[in-house]
Design an enzyme around this catalytic site. Sequence first.
Site, PDB file in Angstrom:
ATOM      1  N   LYS A  82       4.655  -5.313   0.160  1.00 23.60           N
ATOM      2  CA  LYS A  82       3.675  -5.843  -0.931  1.00 23.60           C
ATOM      3  C   LYS A  82       2.388  -6.242  -0.181  1.00 23.60           C
ATOM      4  O   LYS A  82       1.263  -5.763  -0.328  1.00 23.60           O
ATOM      5  CB  LYS A  82       4.245  -6.645  -1.830  1.00 23.60           C
ATOM      6  CG  LYS A  82       5.377  -6.245  -2.612  1.00 23.60           C
ATOM      7  CD  LYS A  82       5.878  -7.020  -3.590  1.00 23.60           C
ATOM      8  CE  LYS A  82       6.827  -8.023  -3.325  1.00 23.60           C
ATOM      9  NZ  LYS A  82       8.182  -7.554  -2.565  1.00 23.60           N
ATOM     10  N   THR A  83       2.677  -7.038   0.969  1.00 19.06           N
ATOM     11  CA  THR A  83       1.384  -7.604   1.675  1.00 19.06           C
ATOM     12  C   THR A  83       0.982  -6.660   2.484  1.00 19.06           C
ATOM     13  O   THR A  83      -0.430  -6.581   2.540  1.00 19.06           O
ATOM     14  CB  THR A  83       2.059  -8.882   2.770  1.00 19.06           C
ATOM     15  OG1 THR A  83       2.943  -9.530   1.695  1.00 19.06           O
ATOM     16  CG2 THR A  83       0.987  -9.434   3.280  1.00 19.06           C
ATOM     17  N   ASP A 127       0.787 -13.644  -3.314  1.00 18.36           N
ATOM     18  CA  ASP A 127       2.305 -13.570  -3.339  1.00 18.36           C
ATOM     19  C   ASP A 127       3.049 -14.286  -4.334  1.00 18.36           C
ATOM     20  O   ASP A 127       2.574 -15.602  -4.630  1.00 18.36           O
ATOM     21  CB  ASP A 127       2.550 -13.588  -1.956  1.00 18.36           C
ATOM     22  CG  ASP A 127       3.915 -12.903  -1.365  1.00 18.36           C
ATOM     23  OD1 ASP A 127       4.237 -11.910  -2.391  1.00 18.36           O
ATOM     24  OD2 ASP A 127       4.259 -13.176  -0.445  1.00 18.36           O
ATOM     25  N   THR A 176       8.781 -10.679  -6.349  1.00 19.96           N
ATOM     26  CA  THR A 176       9.913 -10.195  -6.142  1.00 19.96           C
ATOM     27  C   THR A 176      10.929 -10.510  -7.366  1.00 19.96           C
ATOM     28  O   THR A 176      11.926  -9.889  -7.483  1.00 19.96           O
ATOM     29  CB  THR A 176      10.745 -11.105  -5.213  1.00 19.96           C
ATOM     30  OG1 THR A 176      10.694 -12.480  -5.300  1.00 19.96           O
ATOM     31  CG2 THR A 176      10.403 -10.729  -3.762  1.00 19.96           C
ATOM     32  N   ARG A 235      10.663  -3.902   7.099  1.00 17.06           N
ATOM     33  CA  ARG A 235      10.581  -5.030   8.024  1.00 17.06           C
ATOM     34  C   ARG A 235      12.067  -5.402   8.712  1.00 17.06           C
ATOM     35  O   ARG A 235      11.908  -5.798   9.781  1.00 17.06           O
ATOM     36  CB  ARG A 235      10.394  -6.188   7.086  1.00 17.06           C
ATOM     37  CG  ARG A 235      10.444  -7.652   7.642  1.00 17.06           C
ATOM     38  CD  ARG A 235      10.331  -8.748   6.591  1.00 17.06           C
ATOM     39  NE  ARG A 235       8.985  -8.877   6.006  1.00 17.06           N
ATOM     40  CZ  ARG A 235       8.745  -9.506   4.850  1.00 17.06           C
ATOM     41  NH1 ARG A 235       9.573  -9.781   4.100  1.00 17.06           N
ATOM     42  NH2 ARG A 235       7.590  -9.495   4.512  1.00 17.06           N
TER      43      ARG A 235
END
Length: 363
Positions: A82-83, A127, A176, A235
């Site tokens: 998302k970032t 976020d 999330t 990640r």
Amino acid sequence: MTRKKHTEPAVAERVEFDERAVAARELSTEKAWQASLRPKTFEEYIGQKEVMDNLRIAVTAAREKGRTLDHFLFAGPPGLGKTTLAHVIAEELGATLHISSGPAIDHFGRLASLLTSLAENDVLFIDEIHRLTPIVEENLYPAMEDFKVDTFIGEGPHAKAVTMQLPRFTLLGATTRMGMLSAPLRDRFGFHWQLRYYEQADMESIVRRSAGLLGLPIDERGVTEIARRSRGTPRIANRLLRRVRDFADVEHDGSINGVLAASALDRLAVDHVGLDTLDRAYLSVICERFDGGPVGIEAIAASLSEERGTLEEVVEPFLLQIGLIARSPRGRVATAAGFQHMGLVPPPKAPSGGSTGGQGRLF
Ligand code: ADE
């Protein structure tokens, strides 16, 4: 998040939750190198095809017509990018990106100073937007709708309320926990995008790309092995790749092949589908202590000396996703595949389970 050891009935080894090799959240020590592996443009970005196709159109139109991009909301489990998407969007728009988060904007003053620092067409990324306080959230509405913010000039009894006009900007929200977002906030975003766990082929492309950027020789079996154990999460793939590289440097000639990757990941206690000791302890509690369930989350948490929130956020989504557990009105149950994964014979009552077909499940 608390740093808490969990005790595990089946395995003697103990794991620091924050240090799980398969933690989807970014570890504090890895920010810089994870960022260096991030794609910067649409061209470099792998996977999430549906979201990316739509974003590419919206961003290209905004840039070519000189319009401000709509506000977008991204939902999905941690670690799916998302970032990264916020960086890509800002880069493609040629705009400045401002990054903050729900917990960081803990009072109205912080929101006001963030908003008043924006320039025309800038991108503001918030976020964990579901964690904004109700007061901050209410003050965000006029900024999103009319590019206005109510603020105060002066202090104490002489303070005067004024409405400030803001430059037109784009808000990118990430969460999330879509279910924890208030309906009014959700409705103020033009589009909602659900990020999914990445497919195996995309994970392999990501591992190949990251290995290339790190100058790491790796063969196709090595790529497949790391991708398969990375829980559909870039990640995690990048983290496992770096850990396997250490084994390649110390025990091999610096290059990675399938055998080396499998052996290194086994020793890091990440099994062939990406489960670690905490996941397996969770499964073992349901299968062995509670005969496959149904069992309530509180009972599982107590058996593992683990927090309920940790299990709900970091263990269950992936086990549900790959069909090793299921949720019923009376609690969690291990599926036949869950029993088999633990090397156990499923009882006749065990549900067959089945994956959610690549759909990132949210709670
Ligand atoms: N690294 C992390 N996420 C990625 C993605 N979606 N595409 C390419 N490289 C990545």
